[in-house]
Design an enzyme around this catalytic site. Structure first.
Site, mmCIF file in Angstrom:
data_model
loop_
_atom_site.group_PDB
_atom_site.id
_atom_site.type_symbol
_atom_site.label_atom_id
_atom_site.label_comp_id
_atom_site.label_asym_id
_atom_site.label_seq_id
_atom_site.Cartn_x
_atom_site.Cartn_y
_atom_site.Cartn_z
ATOM 1 N N ASN A 5 -10.080 40.343 72.622
ATOM 2 C CA ASN A 5 -9.189 40.231 71.475
ATOM 3 C C ASN A 5 -9.806 39.463 70.311
ATOM 4 O O ASN A 5 -9.359 39.604 69.174
ATOM 5 C CB ASN A 5 -7.894 39.530 71.921
ATOM 6 C CG ASN A 5 -7.012 39.125 70.772
ATOM 7 O OD1 ASN A 5 -6.412 39.964 70.108
ATOM 8 N ND2 ASN A 5 -6.926 37.825 70.510
ATOM 9 N N LYS A 29 -14.428 48.154 64.469
ATOM 10 C CA LYS A 29 -13.295 48.565 65.293
ATOM 11 C C LYS A 29 -13.505 49.963 65.881
ATOM 12 O O LYS A 29 -13.133 50.224 67.030
ATOM 13 C CB LYS A 29 -12.003 48.493 64.478
ATOM 14 C CG LYS A 29 -11.588 47.067 64.130
ATOM 15 C CD LYS A 29 -11.383 46.239 65.396
ATOM 16 C CE LYS A 29 -11.053 44.788 65.147
ATOM 17 N NZ LYS A 29 -10.821 44.025 66.384
ATOM 18 N N TYR A 33 -15.347 45.767 58.795
ATOM 19 C CA TYR A 33 -14.301 45.564 59.806
ATOM 20 C C TYR A 33 -13.960 46.888 60.483
ATOM 21 O O TYR A 33 -13.901 46.974 61.714
ATOM 22 C CB TYR A 33 -13.055 44.972 59.135
ATOM 23 C CG TYR A 33 -11.874 44.805 60.064
ATOM 24 C CD1 TYR A 33 -11.770 43.693 60.893
ATOM 25 C CD2 TYR A 33 -10.870 45.764 60.113
ATOM 26 C CE1 TYR A 33 -10.692 43.530 61.745
ATOM 27 C CE2 TYR A 33 -9.786 45.622 60.960
ATOM 28 C CZ TYR A 33 -9.703 44.503 61.773
ATOM 29 O OH TYR A 33 -8.629 44.352 62.629
ATOM 30 N N ASP A 56 -18.608 30.266 70.720
ATOM 31 C CA ASP A 56 -18.778 30.927 69.434
ATOM 32 C C ASP A 56 -19.327 32.319 69.695
ATOM 33 O O ASP A 56 -20.494 32.485 70.054
ATOM 34 C CB ASP A 56 -19.732 30.117 68.555
ATOM 35 C CG ASP A 56 -19.949 30.750 67.194
ATOM 36 O OD1 ASP A 56 -19.357 31.825 66.924
ATOM 37 O OD2 ASP A 56 -20.720 30.184 66.397
#
Length: 274
Positions: A90, A171, A167, A63
């Site tokens: 990834n 990134k 998000y 996790d």
């Protein structure tokens, strides 16, 4: 790069584009280390690869929303393998995963920042000795065109939260880390590059966000494989790609002072500074 006999760790590889990349590299003779949270999905992938006549991957269940879980994954990989030729970071969660509301990791960090960025930051540093042993080696960070500048006064987005901003910030953080680590590893025989593989691929993450896919995991997978094994990127490092093409990230990625602030904070949050 001839992938036969190469050891490749791909996080988030029991589903989506990571699964596709694992299958392709296994077919090329690589020793694949797959990672995910679901043992059931891992078994279907292993069965698929073995049925195709390729070497069975090794599954590591972890996790990555937990720093402890991330450290356990790195320790297991180091224990089982003398070298690592490629690390594909990834694993990630989308802007709507488990709902649009703000969530925190087990360590109290904003969840998307923790999973999409901090876990990869920690893993890369812990795995560096194994990657040095596998040199020439490659690190590939799967980022996104969706990028939002970091507000260092509220990096955990406690005010004005939105899943899409969280998000996109995570990134951009990946890309900033890519540039920094590439500089740090100059001359070490390890390249580090980031990419946006494809837009809205037909993955669980995209569908969970209520978005209609417009590209395939095969398209995104080809872009990742390019950075994993392409001869034209051998020795090139610290770059961001949009699909198969080199591109420019958000301007903050090229701000050395911002990258230093992010690095200092990240070392503290992951416990590496001690």
């Amino acid at each position: 790069m001839d992938m036969r006999g190469k050891t490749v760790l791909i996080t988030g590889s029991t589903d989506g584009v990571g699964r596709h990349v694992a299958t392709r590299l296994a077919a090329e003779g690589a020793k694949i280390l797959i990672h995910g949270r679901s043992a059931e999905r891992a078994k279907t992938l292993i069965d698929e690869i073995v049925k195709a006549g390729d070497i069975a991957p090794t599954f590591y269940q972890a996790d990555l929303s937990s720093m402890a879980g991330t450290r356990e994954l790195a320790a297991a990989v180091i224990r089982d393998h003398q070298r690592l030729d490629v690390f594909v970071s990834n694993a990630g969660i989308g802007s709507q995963s488990d709902g649009p509301q703000r969530q925190e990791s087990r360590d109290g960090h904003e969840l998307r920042f923790a999973v999409n960025y901090l876990s990869g930051f920690l893993l890369a540093h812990l795995l560096l000795p194994s990657l040095r042993a596998g040199a020439p080696a490659r690190i590939v960070n799967v980022a996104s065109l969706g990028q939002h500048p970091i507000d260092f006064d509220d990096i955990m987005i406690t005010k004005g939260y939105s899943g899409s901003r969280a998000y996109a910030q995570s990134k951009l953080s990946q890309i900033m880390f890519t540039i920094d680590l590439a500089e740090e590893l100059k001359g070490a025989g390890i390249t580090v590059n980031a990419l946006h593989p494809a837009t809205f691929m037909n993955t669980t993450m995209v569908r969970a966000g209520g978005i209609t896919p417009i590209s395939t995991v095969e398209q995104g997978g080809a872009a990742i494989l390019h950075l994993v094994e392409g001869d034209d990127v051998a020795g090139r490092s610290g770059l961001f790609f949009n699909g198969m093409n080199e591109a420019r990230a958000n301007p903050q990625a090229y701000d050395a002072a911002a990258r230093r602030r992010l690095r200092t904070l990240s070392l503290e949050l992951t416990g590496l500074s001690s």
